[in-house]
Design a protein around this motif. Sequence first.
Motif, short mmCIF file in Angstrom:
data_model
loop_
_atom_site.label_atom_id
_atom_site.label_comp_id
_atom_site.label_asym_id
_atom_site.label_seq_id
_atom_site.Cartn_x
_atom_site.Cartn_y
_atom_site.Cartn_z
N PRO A 173 16.77 33.24 -23.05
CA PRO A 173 18.18 32.84 -22.89
C PRO A 173 18.64 31.64 -23.72
O PRO A 173 19.84 31.50 -23.95
CB PRO A 173 18.27 32.49 -21.40
CG PRO A 173 16.88 32.08 -21.01
CD PRO A 173 15.95 32.86 -21.88
N ILE A 174 17.77 30.74 -24.14
CA ILE A 174 18.28 29.47 -24.69
C ILE A 174 17.71 29.18 -26.09
O ILE A 174 17.10 28.15 -26.32
CB ILE A 174 17.99 28.27 -23.75
CG1 ILE A 174 16.55 28.32 -23.24
CG2 ILE A 174 18.96 28.24 -22.59
CD1 ILE A 174 16.12 27.06 -22.53
N ASN A 175 17.96 30.12 -27.01
CA ASN A 175 17.40 29.98 -28.35
C ASN A 175 18.53 29.90 -29.38
O ASN A 175 19.63 30.36 -29.13
CB ASN A 175 16.49 31.15 -28.65
CG ASN A 175 15.47 31.31 -27.55
OD1 ASN A 175 14.57 30.49 -27.42
ND2 ASN A 175 15.63 32.31 -26.71
N SER A 176 18.22 29.33 -30.53
CA SER A 176 19.30 29.06 -31.49
C SER A 176 18.80 29.07 -32.92
O SER A 176 17.60 29.09 -33.18
CB SER A 176 19.91 27.69 -31.18
OG SER A 176 18.91 26.70 -31.27
N ILE A 177 19.76 29.06 -33.84
CA ILE A 177 19.46 28.82 -35.26
C ILE A 177 19.60 27.31 -35.47
O ILE A 177 20.54 26.69 -34.97
CB ILE A 177 20.46 29.59 -36.16
CG1 ILE A 177 20.26 31.10 -36.00
CG2 ILE A 177 20.33 29.16 -37.62
CD1 ILE A 177 18.93 31.64 -36.49
N VAL A 225 30.72 14.26 -33.07
CA VAL A 225 29.95 15.49 -33.24
C VAL A 225 28.44 15.17 -33.21
O VAL A 225 27.97 14.40 -34.03
CB VAL A 225 30.29 16.18 -34.58
CG1 VAL A 225 29.45 17.44 -34.78
CG2 VAL A 225 31.79 16.51 -34.63
N PRO A 226 27.69 15.75 -32.24
CA PRO A 226 26.25 15.47 -32.17
C PRO A 226 25.54 15.93 -33.44
O PRO A 226 26.01 16.82 -34.15
CB PRO A 226 25.79 16.28 -30.97
CG PRO A 226 27.02 16.50 -30.16
CD PRO A 226 28.14 16.61 -31.15
N GLU A 227 24.37 15.33 -33.69
CA GLU A 227 23.63 15.65 -34.92
C GLU A 227 23.04 17.06 -34.89
O GLU A 227 23.01 17.74 -35.91
CB GLU A 227 22.49 14.65 -35.13
CG GLU A 227 22.97 13.25 -35.46
CD GLU A 227 21.79 12.32 -35.73
OE1 GLU A 227 20.80 12.74 -36.36
OE2 GLU A 227 21.87 11.16 -35.29
N SER A 228 22.53 17.47 -33.72
CA SER A 228 21.79 18.74 -33.59
C SER A 228 20.59 18.78 -34.53
O SER A 228 20.13 17.73 -34.97
CB SER A 228 22.71 19.94 -33.82
OG SER A 228 23.72 19.95 -32.85
N PHE A 232 26.01 25.02 -31.86
CA PHE A 232 26.47 24.03 -30.88
C PHE A 232 27.74 24.54 -30.22
O PHE A 232 28.66 24.98 -30.90
CB PHE A 232 26.72 22.66 -31.53
CG PHE A 232 26.90 21.57 -30.50
CD1 PHE A 232 25.81 20.92 -29.96
CD2 PHE A 232 28.18 21.23 -30.04
CE1 PHE A 232 25.96 19.95 -28.98
CE2 PHE A 232 28.34 20.25 -29.06
CZ PHE A 232 27.23 19.61 -28.53
N LYS A 233 27.77 24.44 -28.90
CA LYS A 233 28.92 24.92 -28.12
C LYS A 233 30.20 24.20 -28.55
O LYS A 233 30.21 22.98 -28.63
CB LYS A 233 28.65 24.65 -26.64
CG LYS A 233 29.56 25.38 -25.71
CD LYS A 233 29.21 25.06 -24.26
CE LYS A 233 30.28 25.66 -23.37
NZ LYS A 233 30.06 25.32 -21.97
N SER A 258 30.47 29.76 -33.41
CA SER A 258 31.00 30.77 -32.50
C SER A 258 29.94 31.26 -31.52
O SER A 258 30.26 31.66 -30.42
CB SER A 258 31.65 31.92 -33.26
OG SER A 258 30.88 32.26 -34.38
N ASN A 259 28.68 31.23 -31.90
CA ASN A 259 27.60 31.52 -30.94
C ASN A 259 26.88 30.22 -30.64
O ASN A 259 26.68 29.41 -31.54
CB ASN A 259 26.58 32.49 -31.53
CG ASN A 259 27.20 33.84 -31.81
OD1 ASN A 259 27.84 34.43 -30.95
ND2 ASN A 259 27.04 34.31 -33.03
N PHE A 260 26.49 30.03 -29.38
CA PHE A 260 25.63 28.87 -29.15
C PHE A 260 24.27 29.23 -28.58
O PHE A 260 23.42 28.37 -28.45
CB PHE A 260 26.34 27.75 -28.39
CG PHE A 260 27.09 28.17 -27.17
CD1 PHE A 260 28.38 28.65 -27.28
CD2 PHE A 260 26.51 28.06 -25.92
CE1 PHE A 260 29.09 29.03 -26.15
CE2 PHE A 260 27.22 28.42 -24.79
CZ PHE A 260 28.51 28.92 -24.91
N PHE A 261 24.05 30.51 -28.26
CA PHE A 261 22.70 30.97 -27.97
C PHE A 261 22.51 32.31 -28.69
O PHE A 261 23.46 33.06 -28.85
CB PHE A 261 22.48 31.18 -26.47
CG PHE A 261 22.46 29.90 -25.68
CD1 PHE A 261 21.61 28.86 -26.04
CD2 PHE A 261 23.29 29.73 -24.59
CE1 PHE A 261 21.58 27.68 -25.32
CE2 PHE A 261 23.27 28.55 -23.86
CZ PHE A 261 22.42 27.52 -24.22
#
Lengths: 234, 291
Positions: free
Chosen positions: B11-15, B28-31, B133-134, B138-141
């Motif tokens: 459920p909680i994966n990202s690029i 804006v957070p660094e991510s 990033f939310k 457009s996608n955050f997961f």
Amino acid sequence: MKFALQFHQTSPQQLEICWPDKISPEILQEMLLAKEVITENYGHELRDLRMGYHQMGCVFKDKFDYVQIIDTLLQVITLPKPKWIYQSWTLPVLYEGKDLESMAHILQLSPNEIVDHHCQNNYLLYFYGFLPGFMYLGGLPEILHLPRKKHPDPLIPKGSVAIGGKQTGVYPLDSPGGWHIIGKCPVSLFRPEHAPPVFAQPGDRIAFYPIQKKDYQLIQKDVTKGNFSPTLVI
Amino acid sequence: MKGCQINKIGPINSIQDLGRKGFVEYGVPESGPMDLFAHQSANHLLKNKPTASSLELTLCGANLEFDKTTHMVLTGAPTELFINDSQKEIYKVHQIQAGDRVKINAPQTGQYLYLGIKGGFLTESILGSRSFFKGITSNFFLSKGMVLPYRAYNKPLQSKHAHISSHPSYLNQNTLKVYPGPESKGIDPEVWDDLMSMEFSVGKQQNRMGIQLNETLNISLPEILSAPCYPGTVQLTPSGKLIVLMRDAQVTGGYPRLFQLTSKAISILCQKRTDEKIRFKEVSGQATIPI
């Protein structure tokens, strides 16, 4: 220079410059001047610069010569301050927030009085933080100060205009939060597809004005089409 | 451009790539990757540019299907990797052909895995970064059915690739090197020594924004006016718990800042599971600058 500064090297790449521990327009003015000096003189060595109310954090790409930076800074801010140039913006608000009634009850004001007080001031934008595009605004009339909720709301919708403690602000994105919601603003305050993604810069003034539901819907339509911007007051 | 199709994922994966550096002044957070070292290892092994993105997996595996040739590598926590049901080594570059199915198992220890491919995944870049990033991308997961675009790379594998151990030593370390934070001045020297000799453990409450530690400290510092904070900033909350801010942390905060972790310490910490032990060790050589 009006204020005594402290410098703290947080890591080999990080420098924090501290002004006295308070919220003050004069401190902000001096911080903005320092920001300009550092960006002009060390921009190519700087990775990022972020501000709080009285601290400025500078991250350099590599180890840096703090003695030189501090010298430059101290020299420049001893000079007479240049005129403070800023812009003023107005934002429309539909004052129908879910906490307006309860807040009126606690503060022993009518909802209309809350709206009048909230619209009467120009707020000073100190910095952005908490969420992308979230403005830290100073200048909330004391009569509207109200401690944050004990139990934060799990979801405060984007655009909500709220009061928390001595501060007021607009949620630029959906987020959990503990502030009291008094209204909603149809303008998008954070637009990631634009550079910069925000309208106002630290040091600018923000005012709110009340609108009716039909105006809210009209403005919202314009915002969706990209035809609406907050009004710049000249 | 089609790409790499996700057939199964948690459920909680990202690029992630190196994150957004120039927009912190707008909140804006660094991510960027939780385990930056593992992400950079993937790009290094693939001879990618440092800015190439990778797929970050959190405590889970994935099934993927590629539609073009490329090279791939898996780094981070120890796990098992299969290409078309044949087991392959992690921290080694492998050839991928059109139609190849890649299966990654959940990590045996540690938490974060990085799947790198030649040139990286070409998902949308917003404000200078592809990091999810939310409210920004457009996608955050990542989710089942998504197709991640990438460019075909047809050159054969080189026999002599860069080499990184398949179990880098930092994964076994539990000492986090820290610099004293701006509010650490308010701590008595004896209490500071206690903090440096104490054993802490990783709490259940953890995500890409921050990791809470289990221990409750009997020290308090006054709350501060909102001030700059960073990935790796360790905050002392009013309840006496420590929170280590991670890659998606907000850019300012109101809790006193006790320590600042080094980048390597962030990599060590993020791979620790709930209740695993850590210690802090002060790096000397900086302090409040006298003027």
